[in-house]
Design a protein around this motif. Structure first.
Motif, PDB file in Angstrom:
ATOM      1  N   GLY A  29      45.864  50.739  35.624  1.00 30.03           N
ATOM      2  CA  GLY A  29      45.086  50.257  34.332  1.00 30.03           C
ATOM      3  C   GLY A  29      43.507  50.629  34.601  1.00 30.03           C
ATOM      4  N   THR A  54      41.247  53.357  32.407  1.00 28.66           N
ATOM      5  CA  THR A  54      40.185  52.952  31.523  1.00 28.66           C
ATOM      6  C   THR A  54      38.972  53.651  32.128  1.00 28.66           C
ATOM      7  OG1 THR A  54      40.255  50.755  32.967  1.00 28.66           O
ATOM      8  CG2 THR A  54      41.093  50.856  30.828  1.00 28.66           C
ATOM      9  N   HIS A  78      39.000  43.698  36.498  1.00 30.31           N
ATOM     10  CA  HIS A  78      40.296  44.153  36.244  1.00 30.31           C
ATOM     11  C   HIS A  78      41.296  43.055  37.199  1.00 30.31           C
ATOM     12  CE1 HIS A  78      43.455  46.758  35.620  1.00 30.31           C
ATOM     13  NE2 HIS A  78      44.070  46.730  36.715  1.00 30.31           N
ATOM     14  N   THR A 119      45.113  51.535  25.598  1.00 33.46           N
ATOM     15  CA  THR A 119      45.118  51.793  26.666  1.00 33.46           C
ATOM     16  C   THR A 119      44.647  50.528  27.835  1.00 33.46           C
ATOM     17  OG1 THR A 119      44.386  53.978  26.047  1.00 33.46           O
ATOM     18  CG2 THR A 119      44.432  53.459  28.406  1.00 33.46           C
ATOM     19  N   GLY A 173      46.942  48.742  30.178  1.00 43.85           N
ATOM     20  CA  GLY A 173      46.467  48.741  31.631  1.00 43.85           C
ATOM     21  C   GLY A 173      46.219  47.345  32.134  1.00 43.85           C
ATOM     22  N   SER A 174      45.901  46.492  31.164  1.00 44.21           N
ATOM     23  CA  SER A 174      45.678  45.052  31.742  1.00 44.21           C
ATOM     24  C   SER A 174      47.059  44.421  31.951  1.00 44.21           C
ATOM     25  CB  SER A 174      44.879  44.055  30.616  1.00 44.21           C
ATOM     26  OG  SER A 174      43.573  44.897  30.488  1.00 44.21           O
TER      27      SER A 174
END
Lengths: 288, 250, 326
Positions: free
Chosen positions: A25, A29, A40, A194, A198-199
């Motif tokens: 992720g 990003t 993150h 996205t 991703g998270s």
């Protein structure tokens, strides 16, 4: 020493798969928005705590907490992206570092406040414990499960990116966001989806990682370097690069800790410096 | 007359797009040479190749007969070749005077001097003031670049280039964004430069090109279509068809 | 020439506010005799912040691993004192060399690459050194830290007393001396070129400027100063813990500098003072609160300051202090 090599290698692959899940992720990003997101790891941590709370307080079985961890982290990502991250895409790296550092501190403090500073205990379901003998090597069942799960997710991601319209829009936006916007692609939407995805994956990774890495409020800071390392070495925005870097780092870290315990984490950082010297643009861009 | 800047078969592609196709080009000493062509013809890429901002994939660049094809940019500047940028590339936090001073100090190798304050470098400050005055920026001398109106920034762009006392000056659309009434003044300053400065400029405003240039090269899709005096170019049917014929520019 | 009279260029003149600032600092031992230990810590951290300002505020390099040089200096001075060489000033010099050496060695990667690579490299070097020090516990004391240091009297005359008087004067003198040098550097043509690199790295080669060489130079100087700060800490507290190399120290430093404002040398000093005093008060109450509010402050700072945190603080500062504050 070398009789244990296959086992160590497998451990490295399992560890690398986990790293991949948590880092992909961040990689996308960063490649997409050129945003340095030090927070993150907080999404991974959120997924971890959702899993723990689900199992301990709500009696949810482990496997069922996994999609919950994913959804919770994805939702948090979607909300934060919309409210905060989106306004900072044009800012310089210092502002991005300060912002994401601030978010990280807040999440660490929040987690400490709610759950205390200790390690969270994890009790895997029985069928995931123990080992199984494959081709003469004893492999942990949980680690096998990890590798299989991540492999499936990776395949799904590759399909998503290569075969779907969303994937095409994503690839175009990574290549050139301005041009894509000019072609009518809703780049903002691509960013949001996205980021959330991703998270979510990070959250899933965080939940899966509890048994391997442990979970406490300092998780985002402790493993931040690994995530960043994977992204920088693999090249931001590249699934293949991130996968290669994750596996490489996983293998080196585990082998390093097993064969040269005195060096500890030093091996990883030294490897990173060497790799950055040889490939300043990340593995994907090749040697200078 | 000798070619002070010369290329041989210079090529550069971006993926499938060939920006510059085997361009062999010579810039005579003391020239006032214009490089024109439709958008996307490769003019800026050619300048980037000449200055070392971008490496070529084939061909060579010669400055005063020396091969400089792979020489780093700052060393080409040391040899007397300076450029301006199409997109204003200046220093937002520095004032007009500071920007020009910076260029002068770098030229004189004072960039490593770390003990004496800037204000004590009287000779350099005088020179900077002269350059600033020549480009009619004295009123803005103390203004940070980020607060300058766009037209003034373009003037500063040129001032900074001139401060390097170039022998070869490459200008990428110097008058872009400057009101038409003032752009003639800018070119007046350029015209008043002595002949030991060779000038190559990219420009879209045809009036300025024909007033100022003594020689014109027309670049189309990465290759030189034709080269000649302004009269020859104006009379050339191919040029009119490809370029001037498209509704006319500027 | 008319129109130029009002132009201000970087010079060596002292603004009255600056003079007042230093006089106030020098007077502290007489006005606050009971807080000198904290005072020295603030001065030392301020010196550390000064070193970061050189590369961040003036050259534009964002570093998350400046503690590497700080820690290198601390351990150098600490180990020297521990193993028989307790003379403080030479220990300081050795620490400067250590800090500069590490900075110089890592500068080659740190000045290449984009922002993210640089961040990673600085972060990675810091972590590497931390791990190395951790593993070499026999030499560094590892998690327990390095103690049993026999730091000799300053200049052979002034012992390091418990009240911290010698420590304060020592730290102040070193800080002031280094500050004077930094002041000269940033107001010189070299300093101007650094600001040029920070503001327009793309244009600098077009000016004939060897950008990488300049960055390597300032990065090394910054490393030397960070090393000196580390040595001061080691010598005045007679202890070196692993945390001198830790990520927290680097991150805190970045926050301090940004708080005070990068790019005007005093920002690091003021930021360090504010941060440490606040941390002292709030952290003792509840470390979790401190962490949370600090995080919130960072987020707020980024959002409230449009066009960049440093820019906004800088604009406000310029309005207050006038053009001399550059």
């Amino acid at each position: 020493m070398f009789t244990s090599l296959p086992g160590v290698l497998f451990d490295g692959v399992a560890y690398g798969s986990l790293l991949f899940l948590m880092s992909i992720g961040l990689s996308v990003t960063m490649g997409l928005m050129r945003f340095i997101n030090l927070a993150h790891g907080a999404f991974a941590m959120l997924g971890g705590y959702v899993c723990v709370v689900g199992m301990a307080r709500l009696g949810v079985p482990f496997l069922a907490t996994l999609p919950l961890a994913f959804l919770a982290a994805a939702a948090a990502g979607a909300v934060l992206e919309r409210a905060l991250y989106r306004r900072l895409y044009r800012r310089g790296p210092l502002d991005q570092v300060l912002f994401s550092l601030g978010l990280t501190l807040m999440s660490v403090a929040g987690a400490t406040y709610v759950w205390g500073s200790g390690q969270q205990p994890m009790h895997l379901p029985g069928f995931l414990l123990g080992q199984v003998r494959v081709l003469g090597v004893d492999l942990g069942i949980y680690r096998l499960f990890l590798v299989a799960l991540v492999a499936t997710i990776t395949a799904a991601l590759v399909l998503l990116v290569r075969r779907t319209r969303f994937g095409a829009r994503l690839r175009a936006s990574v290549d050139d966001a301005q041009a894509s916007a000019g072609l009518g692609i809703d780049v903002t939407r691509v960013f949001s989806v996205t980021f959330a995805l991703g998270s979510g994956l990070a959250g899933l990774g965080g939940a899966l990682a509890i048994d391997v890495l442990g979970l406490d409020p300092t998780f985002p800071l402790k493993y931040l370097v690994y995530f960043l390392l994977v992204v920088v070495v693999g090249g931001a925005g590249s699934i293949a690069g991130t996968l290669a870097a994750s596996l490489l780092l996983g293998l080196f870290d585990v082998s390093g800790k097993y064969y040269v315990p005195a060096a500890g984490a030093f091996v990883i950082y030294a490897l990173m410096v060497v790799l950055l010297l040889l490939f300043p643009g990340g593995l994907r861009r090749g040697a200078r | 007359m000798s070619a002070v800047l010369r290329t041989e078969g210079l090529s550069r592609s971006w993926g499938a797009l060939q920006a510059v196709k085997e361009v062999s080009f010579a810039l005579q000493a003391g020239a006032r040479h214009a490089l024109i062509g439709p958008n996307g013809a490769g003019k800026t890429t050619l300048v980037n190749l000449l200055t070392g901002t971008v490496p070529p994939q084939a061909g060579n660049v010669f400055l005063d007969g020396d091969r400089i094809t792979h020489l780093p940019q700052h060393l080409r500047v040391k040899r007397g070749m300076t450029r301006t940028f199409q997109i204003t590339t200046l220093f937002p936090g520095l004032t007009v005077l500071e920007s020009v001073l910076l260029a002068i100090c770098e030229r004189k190798g004072l960039g490593a001097s770390w003990w004496r304050p800037v204000a004590r470098h009287a000779a350099e400050i005088d020179e900077a003031r002269r350059v600033v005055r020549d480009l009619q920026l004295e009123a803005e001398a103390d203004v940070p670049t980020r607060s300058l109106p766009y037209g003034k920034q373009r003037l500063l762009e040129i001032a900074v280039a001139l401060a390097s006392r170039p022998r070869v000056l490459l200008l990428d659309e110097p008058a872009a964004g400057i009101p038409v009434s003032e752009s003639a003044e800018v070119f007046g300053v350029l015209a008043s430069l002595p002949r030991d400065v060779t000038i190559l400029f990219i420009e879209h405003d045809m009036n300025l090109v024909f007033r100022f240039a003594e020689r014109i090269t027309v670049l189309v899709e990465g290759s030189i279509l034709v080269e000649g005096t302004p009269q020859e170019i104006a009379a050339d049917a191919r040029v009119r068809e490809v370029y001037l014929g498209e509704g006319g520019h500027g | 020439m008319s129109g130029f009279a009002a132009v201000r260029l970087p010079d060596a003149r002292w603004h009255p506010a600056e003079v007042a600032f230093w006089v106030a600092l020098a007077a502290a031992p007489f006005v606050f005799p009971g807080h000198l230990v904290l005072g020295s810590q603030v001065l030392i951290t301020g010196l550390f912040a000064l070193s970061l300002d050189l590369i961040l505020g003036y050259a534009g390099i964002v570093s998350l691993g400046h503690a590497a040089m700080f820690g290198a200096g601390a351990y150098t001075a600490g180990l020297l004192a521990r193993h028989g060489w307790g003379e403080p000033l030479s220990g300081l010099a050795a620490a400067a060399v250590a800090g500069a050496a590490i900075a110089w060695a890592t500068s080659f990667i740190a000045v290449r690459g984009g922002d993210l690579t640089r961040l990673m490299v600085t972060l990675g070097i810091g972590l590497m050194l931390y791990e190395a020090a951790n593993q070499a516990a026999r030499v560094t004391g590892g998690v327990d830290g390095l103690s049993d240091m026999a730091v000799r009297d300053l200049l052979g005359v002034f012992p390091f007393d418990l009240a911290g008087r010698t420590a304060y004067v020592y730290s102040f003198a070193v800080l002031f001396a280094v500050f004077l040098v930094c002041r000269r550097i940033v107001r010189s043509p070299f300093g101007l070129s650094l600001r040029g690199i920070r503001d327009g790295a793309r244009r600098m080669p077009a000016l004939g400027s060897p950008v990488r060489r300049r960055l390597i130079a300032i990065y090394s100087v910054s490393g030397a100063i960070a090393g000196i700060a580390g040595a001061l800490l080691a010598q005045t507290t007679q202890f070196v813990g692993l945390e001198v190399l830790g990520f927290a120290r680097s991150a805190d430093l970045l926050v301090m500098l940004v708080l005070g404002g990068a790019g005007w040398l005093y920002g690091g000093l003021i930021g360090a003072a504010l941060f440490m005093v606040a941390q002292n008060q709030l952290s003792s109450m509840n470390p979790v609160y401190w962490q949370f509010w600090l995080g919130l402050l960072l987020v707020a700072m980024v959002f409230v300051a449009r066009g960049g945190v440093v820019g906004a603080i800088g604009l406000a500062r310029e309005r207050i202090l006038g053009r001399a504050a550059r």
